[in-house]
Motif scaffolding. Structure first.
Motif, PDB file in Angstrom:
ATOM      1  N   PRO B  89       0.807  -1.205   0.000  1.00  0.00           N
ATOM      2  CA  PRO B  89       0.000   0.000   0.000  1.00  0.00           C
ATOM      3  C   PRO B  89       0.848   1.266   0.000  1.00  0.00           C
ATOM      4  O   PRO B  89       0.341   2.350  -0.242  1.00  0.00           O
ATOM      5  N   TYR B  90       2.137   1.096   0.261  1.00  0.00           N
ATOM      6  CA  TYR B  90       3.017   2.246   0.289  1.00  0.00           C
ATOM      7  C   TYR B  90       4.402   1.807  -0.159  1.00  0.00           C
ATOM      8  O   TYR B  90       4.853   0.726   0.171  1.00  0.00           O
ATOM      9  N   GLU B  91       5.037   2.682  -0.891  1.00  0.00           N
ATOM     10  CA  GLU B  91       6.338   2.367  -1.476  1.00  0.00           C
ATOM     11  C   GLU B  91       7.319   1.806  -0.445  1.00  0.00           C
ATOM     12  O   GLU B  91       8.038   0.850  -0.706  1.00  0.00           O
ATOM     13  N   CYS B  92       7.273   2.432   0.693  1.00  0.00           N
ATOM     14  CA  CYS B  92       8.260   2.150   1.722  1.00  0.00           C
ATOM     15  C   CYS B  92       8.185   0.729   2.263  1.00  0.00           C
ATOM     16  O   CYS B  92       9.147   0.236   2.839  1.00  0.00           O
ATOM     17  N   VAL B  93       7.064   0.040   2.109  1.00  0.00           N
ATOM     18  CA  VAL B  93       6.959  -1.328   2.605  1.00  0.00           C
ATOM     19  C   VAL B  93       6.902  -2.326   1.452  1.00  0.00           C
ATOM     20  O   VAL B  93       6.472  -3.460   1.606  1.00  0.00           O
ATOM     21  N   GLU B  99      14.723   1.617   2.614  1.00  0.00           N
ATOM     22  CA  GLU B  99      15.815   2.559   2.824  1.00  0.00           C
ATOM     23  C   GLU B  99      15.373   3.799   3.579  1.00  0.00           C
ATOM     24  O   GLU B  99      16.165   4.680   3.879  1.00  0.00           O
ATOM     25  N   CYS B 100      14.095   3.831   3.868  1.00  0.00           N
ATOM     26  CA  CYS B 100      13.525   4.967   4.569  1.00  0.00           C
ATOM     27  C   CYS B 100      14.313   5.229   5.856  1.00  0.00           C
ATOM     28  O   CYS B 100      14.414   4.365   6.724  1.00  0.00           O
ATOM     29  N   VAL B 101      14.885   6.423   5.979  1.00  0.00           N
ATOM     30  CA  VAL B 101      15.676   6.721   7.171  1.00  0.00           C
ATOM     31  C   VAL B 101      14.817   6.881   8.416  1.00  0.00           C
ATOM     32  O   VAL B 101      15.301   6.779   9.538  1.00  0.00           O
ATOM     33  N   GLN B 102      13.524   7.118   8.193  1.00  0.00           N
ATOM     34  CA  GLN B 102      12.664   7.414   9.333  1.00  0.00           C
ATOM     35  C   GLN B 102      12.083   6.164   9.988  1.00  0.00           C
ATOM     36  O   GLN B 102      11.278   6.271  10.908  1.00  0.00           O
ATOM     37  N   VAL B 103      12.502   5.004   9.489  1.00  0.00           N
ATOM     38  CA  VAL B 103      11.847   3.779   9.924  1.00  0.00           C
ATOM     39  C   VAL B 103      11.549   3.715  11.425  1.00  0.00           C
ATOM     40  O   VAL B 103      10.403   3.496  11.806  1.00  0.00           O
ATOM     41  N   PRO B 104      12.528   3.911  12.287  1.00  0.00           N
ATOM     42  CA  PRO B 104      12.190   3.682  13.696  1.00  0.00           C
ATOM     43  C   PRO B 104      11.241   4.715  14.291  1.00  0.00           C
ATOM     44  O   PRO B 104      10.659   4.483  15.339  1.00  0.00           O
ATOM     45  N   PHE B 105      11.064   5.844  13.626  1.00  0.00           N
ATOM     46  CA  PHE B 105      10.222   6.881  14.211  1.00  0.00           C
ATOM     47  C   PHE B 105       8.935   7.113  13.440  1.00  0.00           C
ATOM     48  O   PHE B 105       8.165   8.006  13.772  1.00  0.00           O
ATOM     49  N   CYS B 106       8.719   6.344  12.405  1.00  0.00           N
ATOM     50  CA  CYS B 106       7.619   6.651  11.502  1.00  0.00           C
ATOM     51  C   CYS B 106       6.262   6.283  12.091  1.00  0.00           C
ATOM     52  O   CYS B 106       6.051   5.183  12.585  1.00  0.00           O
ATOM     53  N   VAL B 107       5.343   7.232  12.031  1.00  0.00           N
ATOM     54  CA  VAL B 107       4.003   7.024  12.580  1.00  0.00           C
ATOM     55  C   VAL B 107       3.181   6.103  11.704  1.00  0.00           C
ATOM     56  O   VAL B 107       2.373   5.316  12.187  1.00  0.00           O
ATOM     57  N   THR B 108       3.375   6.223  10.406  1.00  0.00           N
ATOM     58  CA  THR B 108       2.466   5.539   9.501  1.00  0.00           C
ATOM     59  C   THR B 108       2.933   4.144   9.106  1.00  0.00           C
ATOM     60  O   THR B 108       2.137   3.333   8.669  1.00  0.00           O
ATOM     61  N   ARG B 109       4.204   3.909   9.268  1.00  0.00           N
ATOM     62  CA  ARG B 109       4.762   2.653   8.786  1.00  0.00           C
ATOM     63  C   ARG B 109       4.018   1.439   9.327  1.00  0.00           C
ATOM     64  O   ARG B 109       3.738   0.478   8.602  1.00  0.00           O
ATOM     65  N   GLN B 110       3.688   1.451  10.598  1.00  0.00           N
ATOM     66  CA  GLN B 110       2.981   0.318  11.189  1.00  0.00           C
ATOM     67  C   GLN B 110       1.646   0.064  10.491  1.00  0.00           C
ATOM     68  O   GLN B 110       1.210  -1.071  10.366  1.00  0.00           O
ATOM     69  N   VAL B 111       1.036   1.149  10.020  1.00  0.00           N
ATOM     70  CA  VAL B 111      -0.235   0.993   9.310  1.00  0.00           C
ATOM     71  C   VAL B 111      -0.014   0.305   7.975  1.00  0.00           C
ATOM     72  O   VAL B 111      -0.679  -0.666   7.638  1.00  0.00           O
ATOM     73  N   TRP B 112       0.971   0.798   7.218  1.00  0.00           N
ATOM     74  CA  TRP B 112       1.254   0.194   5.905  1.00  0.00           C
ATOM     75  C   TRP B 112       1.639  -1.269   6.069  1.00  0.00           C
ATOM     76  O   TRP B 112       1.180  -2.133   5.324  1.00  0.00           O
ATOM     77  N   LEU B 113       2.470  -1.545   7.083  1.00  0.00           N
ATOM     78  CA  LEU B 113       2.914  -2.921   7.293  1.00  0.00           C
ATOM     79  C   LEU B 113       1.742  -3.840   7.594  1.00  0.00           C
ATOM     80  O   LEU B 113       1.633  -4.924   7.028  1.00  0.00           O
TER      81      LEU B 113
HETATM   82  S1  FES Z   1       6.879   5.403   5.352  1.00  0.00           S
HETATM   83 FE1  FES Z   1       8.982   4.819   5.303  1.00  0.00          FE
HETATM   84  S2  FES Z   1       9.457   4.727   7.377  1.00  0.00           S
HETATM   85 FE2  FES Z   1       7.527   5.685   7.325  1.00  0.00          FE
END
Ligand code: FES
Ligand code: FES
Lengths: 142, 142
Positions: B89-93, B99-113
């Motif tokens: 649903p999102y490029e980053c997952v 390679e997203c540098v914000q991984v550990p702090f990202c609010v939305t990542r858990q949703v996409w995952l």
């Molecule tokens: S969407 Fe890439 S770490 Fe948040």
DNA sequence: TGGAATCCTGAGCCAATCACTCATGATTGA
DNA sequence: TCAATCATGAGTGATTGGCTCAGGATTCCA
């Protein structure tokens, strides 16, 4: 098969908003700046969120946006549905009463339905408070 | 948040192909006609499917496409991943090593995952044979 | 009472993507 | 040899996404 940037921006901004304890309205300019987003684009998004009843706005000087409900009561699923229009992988399963004449014989419909259901289940219980806490943790941890 | 027409056409055509008992190659023209699809567009799709190892082709007169494996061994998830590029649903997952540098702090990542995982679970065990049987039932029932 | 700060509204724009089509070549069977 | 088929790559028109621009309406405060 990607969600739009609206969804990301909306979620991020709302999470930031939820992170604020104060009940004072937060101006969009501030939200946009701290999140690194375009103010005008975020404005569009917040209009939708307001119309959908997630935030309320105060006009004029010292105005801004406030969450209309407690973060614990805001479901990510509902947010994404407003931000995306709907959360269906295929047009035909977007509403509960499809007009597709091929429904009883369609090979793919069961796939779209299952996808949609699974997404709904996955984030149907996730709340804004839940994802906002990540952001809080970031703020706290440095 | 929609899947592309490629996915629909691909699934339908493959299901139709799976419905044929005969091991003879089926020409694309025939598949396209009975499914009501554009022959040339379907050709593009089948090229991808061939490269991904789902079908094999026979050139020349009396040529056509055959399933490369038994329908019971073809997962809808794998099909959709080839047809869509990926099912994120999102490029980053999209990949497992972002390679997203914000991984550990990202609010939305858990949703996409969570969305991605749920989709994978939902259709990770569904096979082509399973959805093709709907089509068979249609053919049989009238 | 006059700004200044905000939200509100609607139009417009550019690049990318989608859903194809077109043209042409390569391979094989009869 | 010829017709049937897959193979390849380029092109195209419409739609969508992700914004920007311009200006108006409302409210607070000095
Ligand atoms: S969407 Fe890439 S770490 Fe948040
Ligand atoms: S997609 Fe509408 S019934 Fe198949």
């Amino acid at each position: 098969m990607r969600l739009s940037a609206r969804s990301e921006y909306g979620l991020r901004a709302l999470a930031a908003l939820a992170g604020r304890e104060a009940a004072e309205p937060v101006p969009l300019r501030e939200l946009a700046h701290t999140e690194g987003l375009s103010e005008q684009f975020l404005e569009q998004i917040f209009m939708e969120l307001r119309k959908a009843g997630f935030v309320s706005s105060t006009r004029g000087a010292h105005g801004g946006y406030t969450l209309a409900r407690r973060p614990e009561e805001i479901l990510i699923f509902d947010l994404l549905e407003t931000l995306e229009g709907d959360l269906a992988p295929y047009e035909c399963v977007a509403t509960d009463q499809p007009e597709c004449v091929q429904v009883p014989f369609c090979v793919t419909r069961q796939v779209w339905l299952k996808l949609r259901e699974s997404m709904q289940q996955a984030i149907g219980t996730m709340t804004l408070a839940e994802i906002a806490s990540t952001r809080t943790w970031e703020t706290v941890s440095r």
